[in-house]
Design a protein around this motif. Structure first.
Motif, PDB file in Angstrom:
ATOM      1  N   GLU A 159       0.812  -1.216   0.000  1.00 22.17           N
ATOM      2  CA  GLU A 159       0.000   0.000   0.000  1.00 22.17           C
ATOM      3  C   GLU A 159       0.848   1.270   0.000  1.00 22.17           C
ATOM      4  OE1 GLU A 159      -3.237  -0.111  -0.416  1.00 22.17           O
ATOM      5  OE2 GLU A 159      -3.065  -2.280  -0.483  1.00 22.17           O
ATOM      6  N   MET A 160       2.171   1.120  -0.075  1.00 20.20           N
ATOM      7  CA  MET A 160       3.043   2.298  -0.038  1.00 20.20           C
ATOM      8  C   MET A 160       2.880   3.129  -1.309  1.00 20.20           C
ATOM      9  SD  MET A 160       6.538   0.488   1.363  1.00 20.20           S
ATOM     10  CE  MET A 160       7.523   1.970   1.090  1.00 20.20           C
ATOM     11  N   PRO A 161       2.748   4.479  -1.178  1.00 22.90           N
ATOM     12  CA  PRO A 161       2.726   5.316  -2.382  1.00 22.90           C
ATOM     13  C   PRO A 161       4.088   5.322  -3.057  1.00 22.90           C
ATOM     14  CG  PRO A 161       2.764   6.678  -0.402  1.00 22.90           C
ATOM     15  CD  PRO A 161       2.592   5.271   0.051  1.00 22.90           C
ATOM     16  N   LEU A 162       4.119   5.630  -4.348  1.00 22.42           N
ATOM     17  CA  LEU A 162       5.353   5.532  -5.108  1.00 22.42           C
ATOM     18  C   LEU A 162       6.426   6.470  -4.564  1.00 22.42           C
ATOM     19  CD1 LEU A 162       6.627   4.112  -7.541  1.00 22.42           C
ATOM     20  CD2 LEU A 162       5.951   6.059  -8.940  1.00 22.42           C
TER      21      LEU A 162
ATOM     22  N   GLY B 119       5.182   0.560  -5.201  1.00 23.06           N
ATOM     23  CA  GLY B 119       5.159   0.128  -6.589  1.00 23.06           C
ATOM     24  C   GLY B 119       6.383  -0.688  -6.943  1.00 23.06           C
ATOM     25  N   THR B 120       6.830  -0.572  -8.186  1.00 22.71           N
ATOM     26  CA  THR B 120       7.967  -1.377  -8.643  1.00 22.71           C
ATOM     27  C   THR B 120       9.244  -1.164  -7.838  1.00 22.71           C
ATOM     28  OG1 THR B 120       8.264   0.316 -10.346  1.00 22.71           O
ATOM     29  CG2 THR B 120       7.167  -1.711 -11.004  1.00 22.71           C
TER      30      THR B 120
ATOM     31  N   LEU C  17      -0.273  -1.093 -11.545  1.00 23.37           N
ATOM     32  CA  LEU C  17       1.115  -1.247 -11.093  1.00 23.37           C
ATOM     33  C   LEU C  17       1.818   0.095 -11.234  1.00 23.37           C
ATOM     34  CD1 LEU C  17       3.435  -2.918 -10.082  1.00 23.37           C
ATOM     35  CD2 LEU C  17       3.839  -3.723 -12.424  1.00 23.37           C
ATOM     36  N   LEU C  18       1.940   0.810 -10.110  1.00 25.23           N
ATOM     37  CA  LEU C  18       2.556   2.131 -10.136  1.00 25.23           C
ATOM     38  C   LEU C  18       4.025   2.043 -10.542  1.00 25.23           C
ATOM     39  CD1 LEU C  18       1.149   3.725  -6.865  1.00 25.23           C
ATOM     40  CD2 LEU C  18       0.363   4.078  -9.204  1.00 25.23           C
ATOM     41  N   GLY C  19       4.437   2.984 -11.389  1.00 25.98           N
ATOM     42  CA  GLY C  19       5.837   3.000 -11.814  1.00 25.98           C
ATOM     43  C   GLY C  19       6.213   1.801 -12.645  1.00 25.98           C
ATOM     44  N   LEU C  20       5.309   1.367 -13.504  1.00 24.48           N
ATOM     45  CA  LEU C  20       5.550   0.179 -14.328  1.00 24.48           C
ATOM     46  C   LEU C  20       6.812   0.327 -15.165  1.00 24.48           C
ATOM     47  CD1 LEU C  20       4.836  -2.478 -15.730  1.00 24.48           C
ATOM     48  CD2 LEU C  20       3.207  -1.218 -17.155  1.00 24.48           C
TER      49      LEU C  20
END
Length: 594
Positions: free
Chosen positions: A527-530, A535-536, A563-566
């Motif tokens: 659940e951490m924000p980018l 994310g990745t 997927l944040l920061g794919l």
């Protein structure tokens, strides 16, 4: 006494026939005429050829006037042919003290110089060197591929009460909005231009910082229900005023006034820069209070990070006053589109809210580029590739010089693995918004994606207070075993410094240590924000810690949603996982376009 040399007698004759006086007066007068024409021709929308005609006639007329002065003299009876010098008259002029002989000659030389300089400025400067970029003054004769650059500085509020700042800022933003739609006109983004608000820096310094050739500045003065607005276009290289005008209007409808002035200024500006085509635009109407709230929201959304919360509050306040105000809905859509990168909020919830706001904005104004950008970003995160690219390209068509549109499209290209193109569009976004630490950091990350390690490191080291680039730079340095440098990189963004220092320490710690165990537990939180390492980048840290299976598990779990920061998946730090038997299935699940 011997007779004076011939050249002295010639100069004495020029003085006697008042040729020197005419040269001084003619040159100074024509210089003034040329400067006035240089301002009035574009301001009155007169043909550019008129400026050339004035300059050419002035230059041709100079020798004609000198010939007339030599041949004739003015008397009470009118012009009569000048008589020959009386005996001893020239000798008397030659033998006069230098203090009497030199001034008129110097004045003639100065007048001639002024005339030549005025003609040179009017007819165009010669190229300063091979390969130089065409200046705005020469843009009219440049090829169709020529790009001209400009920065619109925030107009100064000079009202007695100082209460028209919302109008002066709004006018500047409307001018930026209309100019970014013009092909081959590169406009510095609001974030960078507004960084010079209340700055004492001179025009050349500002232009150098923003990477532009010309600067548009102005002021707003209000008195009662009257507005006086001035605007001037300045060439940065020499401070030369390419165009200026003053507008006096009734403050009966600020949006109508903005629309009228912005159109007039942009028309004159484009003509001055030699760009063809008129751009029509309208300013969305709303309540003044709603408009003020919207402008405050725009100011905060550009700051990213925690400021996004304040931006959301202001956009919602504007909507509560006027629910049909499309720009406020577009701003709200942008906030929620980037929330997952900076704020601890469920990703699906943020994307759903962004899509709702963006579609509402587009229902009210189908030409809203900001709403198209937000919607394209949402579709990108949901991996609806074709729809996402269509929306982002639509936004670029509406606003080709928008830093946000170019930046978000670069991220789409990064997601789908078109890394060279992604870096090019990230560079373009940075060029349009050169003072943005966010754009600088992203351009650095995308340089690394494209394989330009030197440029990537240089840019990411310069990006301050931007956590995402600090995270990627720290991981990059750790992957190369440059731990001391990695610890320095961890301090580039205060919001993530403690976390990054702990992670660097964990990688350096022995396998099975307490530090490693604690960190492994922390980075398993999906659940951490980018901007806090979510994310990745989370799976990248697992790889750096030697937890290859855990990294694969985390990636597979993340693929259940956005997927944040794919695009980070294509960084070199992921090379150790590419030969894993489960890696091809992960890539296949992305359903990347061919």
């Amino acid at each position: 006494m011997s007779e004076a040399p011939g050249y002295q007698r010639f100069f004495a004759e020029l003085k006697r026939r008042k040729v020197f006086q005419l040269a001084a007066v003619y040159g100074a007068a024509m210089f003034g005429v040329l400067q006035a024409a240089d301002v009035l021709v574009p301001a009155l929308h007169l043909p550019d050829v008129l400026m050339t005609m004035v300059a050419v006639l002035g230059l041709i007329g100079f020798p004609v006037a000198l010939a007339v002065a030599w041949t004739y003299e003015r008397t009470a009876a009118g012009l009569v042919r000048t008589e020959d010098a009386a005996p001893g008259e020239l000798t008397e002029i030659i033998s006069a003290p230098a203090a009497k002989r030199w001034p008129v000659g110097l004045a003639a030389a100065a007048g001639t110089a002024l005339l030549l300089v005025g003609g040179w400025l009017a007819l165009g400067r010669p190229a300063s060197g091979e390969g130089d970029t065409a200046t705005p003054a020469a843009a009219g004769t440049a090829t169709s591929a020529t790009t001209v650059s400009i920065a619109v500085l925030p107009f100064e509020d000079m009202s007695e009460q100082g209460d028209k700042e919302y109008f002066s800022d709004g006018l500047s933003e409307e001018l930026i909005d209309v100019l970014v739609r013009v092909d081959r006109l590169r406009v510095a983004a609001r974030t960078s231009s507004f960084a010079f608000k209340e700055s004492a820096a001179d025009i050349r310094t500002i232009a150098d910082s923003l990477g532009v050739e010309t600067v548009l500045e102005g002021s707003v003065r209000a008195s009662g229900d009257r507005l006086k607005i001035t605007a001037q276009l300045v060439q940065a290289s020499d401070g030369f005023h390419l165009w200026s005008d003053t507008y006096e209007r009734q403050l009966t409808d600020v949006f109508e006034v903005q629309e009228e002035i912005a159109t007039a200024i942009s028309d004159a500006l484009l003509g001055t820069l030699g760009l063809e085509g008129r751009t029509q635009f309208t300013v969305a109407r709303t309540d003044i209070e709603a408009y003020e709230q919207y402008l405050l929201g725009r100011a905060f959304v550009s700051q990213r990070g925690p400021a996004l919360r304040r931006a959301e509050d202001h956009f919602r306040a504007a909507i509560s006053i006027d629910s049909t105000y499309a720009p406020a809905w577009g701003g709200l859509a942008e906030v929620f589109a980037v929330y997952p990168y900076y704020v601890d909020i469920p990703v699906d919830e943020a994307l759903a809210e962004s899509e709702r706001a963006a579609r509402r904005a587009l229902a009210l104004d189908s030409l809203s580029a900001s709403a198209r950008v937000a919607l394209g970003s949402v579709l990108r995160e949901r991996r609806k590739w074709a729809e996402a690219e269509a929306e982002l390209l639509n936004a670029l068509e509406l606003s080709p010089e928008s830093a946000e549109a170019n930046g978000e499209y670069s991220q789409y290209l990064g997601y789908v693995g078109r890394l060279g193109e992604a870096s090019e569009f990230a560079d373009r976004a940075l060029a349009l918004d050169p003072l943005s630490g966010h754009k600088l950091g992203i351009a650095g990350v995308y340089s690394l994606l494209a394989g330009d390690v030197e440029a990537a490191e240089e840019r990411m080291w310069r990006a301050r207070d931007f956590s995402i680039s600090a995270i990627i730079l720290t991981q990059h340095l750790v992957s190369q075993g440059r731990f001391d440098e990695a610890e320095q990189a961890a301090r580039l963004s205060p919001s993530t410094t403690d976390m990054l220092l702990t992670l660097v320490e964990a990688v350096r710690s022995p396998v099975g240590s307490e530090t490693r165990a604690r960190v492994l537990e922390q980075i398993s939180d999906r659940e951490m924000p980018l901007d806090l390492g979510g994310g990745t980048p989370q799976s990248a840290w697992l790889l750096l810690l030697g937890e290859r299976e855990a990294a694969i598990d985390l990636l597979e779990g993340m693929l259940e949603g956005p997927l944040l920061g794919l695009e980070m998946l294509w960084l070199p730090v992921y090379d150790p996982i590419r030969d894993h038997p489960r890696y091809p299935a992960i890539v296949a699940r992305l359903e990347l376009p061919e």
